[in-house]
Scaffold this active site. Structure first.
Site, PDB file in Angstrom:
ATOM      1  N   HIS A  44       6.493 -31.900   8.429  1.00 51.32           N
ATOM      2  CA  HIS A  44       5.896 -30.590   8.216  1.00 51.32           C
ATOM      3  C   HIS A  44       4.882 -30.608   7.073  1.00 51.32           C
ATOM      4  O   HIS A  44       3.969 -29.779   7.035  1.00 51.32           O
ATOM      5  CB  HIS A  44       6.985 -29.555   7.934  1.00 51.32           C
TER       6      HIS A  44
ATOM      7  N   ASP B 156       0.859  -1.181   0.000  1.00 50.90           N
ATOM      8  CA  ASP B 156       0.000   0.000   0.000  1.00 50.90           C
ATOM      9  C   ASP B 156       0.900   1.238   0.000  1.00 50.90           C
ATOM     10  O   ASP B 156       2.123   1.140  -0.164  1.00 50.90           O
ATOM     11  CB  ASP B 156      -1.027  -0.040   1.146  1.00 50.90           C
TER      12      ASP B 156
ATOM     13  N   CYS C  50       2.923  -3.405   3.934  1.00 50.25           N
ATOM     14  CA  CYS C  50       2.108  -2.248   4.295  1.00 50.25           C
ATOM     15  C   CYS C  50       2.765  -1.623   5.518  1.00 50.25           C
ATOM     16  O   CYS C  50       3.934  -1.899   5.785  1.00 50.25           O
ATOM     17  CB  CYS C  50       0.640  -2.623   4.498  1.00 50.25           C
TER      18      CYS C  50
ATOM     19  N   THR D 194       2.354  -2.041   8.804  1.00 52.41           N
ATOM     20  CA  THR D 194       2.737  -3.067   9.783  1.00 52.41           C
ATOM     21  C   THR D 194       3.014  -4.420   9.144  1.00 52.41           C
ATOM     22  O   THR D 194       3.553  -5.309   9.806  1.00 52.41           O
ATOM     23  CB  THR D 194       1.598  -3.276  10.795  1.00 52.41           C
TER      24      THR D 194
ATOM     25  N   HIS E  51       9.309 -24.760   7.605  1.00 51.19           N
ATOM     26  CA  HIS E  51       8.290 -25.556   8.304  1.00 51.19           C
ATOM     27  C   HIS E  51       6.874 -25.334   7.778  1.00 51.19           C
ATOM     28  O   HIS E  51       6.061 -26.252   7.828  1.00 51.19           O
ATOM     29  CB  HIS E  51       8.314 -25.239   9.806  1.00 51.19           C
TER      30      HIS E  51
HETATM   31  C1  RB5 Z   1      -2.169   2.470   6.532  1.00 47.49           C
HETATM   32  O1  RB5 Z   1      -2.224   3.637   7.294  1.00 47.49           O
HETATM   33  C2  RB5 Z   1      -1.981   1.266   7.447  1.00 47.49           C
HETATM   34  O2  RB5 Z   1      -3.155   1.013   8.135  1.00 47.49           O
HETATM   35  C3  RB5 Z   1      -1.569   0.063   6.638  1.00 47.49           C
HETATM   36  O3  RB5 Z   1      -0.401   0.357   5.938  1.00 47.49           O
HETATM   37  C4  RB5 Z   1      -1.263  -1.200   7.417  1.00 47.49           C
HETATM   38  O4  RB5 Z   1      -0.394  -0.935   8.467  1.00 47.49           O
HETATM   39  C5  RB5 Z   1      -2.427  -1.988   7.834  1.00 47.49           C
HETATM   40  O5  RB5 Z   1      -2.304  -3.118   8.342  1.00 47.49           O
END
Ligand code: RB5
Length: 152
Positions: A137, A12, A69, A71, A102
């Site tokens: 596995h 993203d 993204c 996180t 695994h």
């Molecule tokens: C975008 O602000 C953020 O929510 C996205 O990049 C991600 O971290 C979502 O899981």
């Protein structure tokens, strides 16, 4: 180049710079990179980018995928909704190798707001350089994919 050396990348808006660094790095390792964007920094929705990359892997067009993204979590959740996709978020190299060895993971997810570029590229190396070990596995991976599980 054949699909077994082709890898899809997507992200993203939060991870465009890191995705481009990963693309350069992975290409230098000899992979054919299918970077499906986005290329502009406008806010976008990670589920559609996660699903689009996952569909490239699930169809067999690409052997592996790396998605990113902020996180790594949301785009991973979207990718794992596609049948046949096993995607893990990694912030360390040990986990990145283990999800291949695994869990036979076919996608890696990274959080651009969690790991710096240097660590991210080491995580990518650990993921790409590891191989599924099979054996005990394989049954467990089959159980992930199955609708019913054998009795213990
Ligand atoms: C975008 O602000 C953020 O929510 C996205 O990049 C991600 O971290 C979502 O899981």
């Amino acid at each position: 180049m054949t699909a077994d050396k082709r890898i899809v990348l997507s992200s993203d808006h939060a991870a465009i710079d890191l995705r481009q660094a990963v693309a350069t790095h992975v290409a230098a390792k000899g992979w054919e990179v299918v970077d499906i964007g986005p290329t502009t920094p406008e806010s976008t929705h990670y589920p559609k980018h996660g699903r689009a990359a996952a569909e490239r892997v699930a169809s067999g067009d690409c052997a592996l995928g790396i998605i990113l993204c902020g996180t790594g979590q949301g785009i991973m959740m979207a990718a794992n909704k596609v049948p046949g996709i096993r995607c893990g978020v990694c912030s360390d190299t040990f986990s990145a190798a283990m999800i291949r060895q695994h869990n036979d993971a076919n996608m890696l997810s990274l959080g651009a707001r969690v790991v710096g570029e240097g660590l991210a590229l080491e995580i990518v190396d650990a993921f790409l350089d590891a191989e599924f070990e099979g054996g005990r596995h394989a049954l467990r991976v089959d159980m992930i994919e199955a609708e019913t599980h054998p009795a213990e």
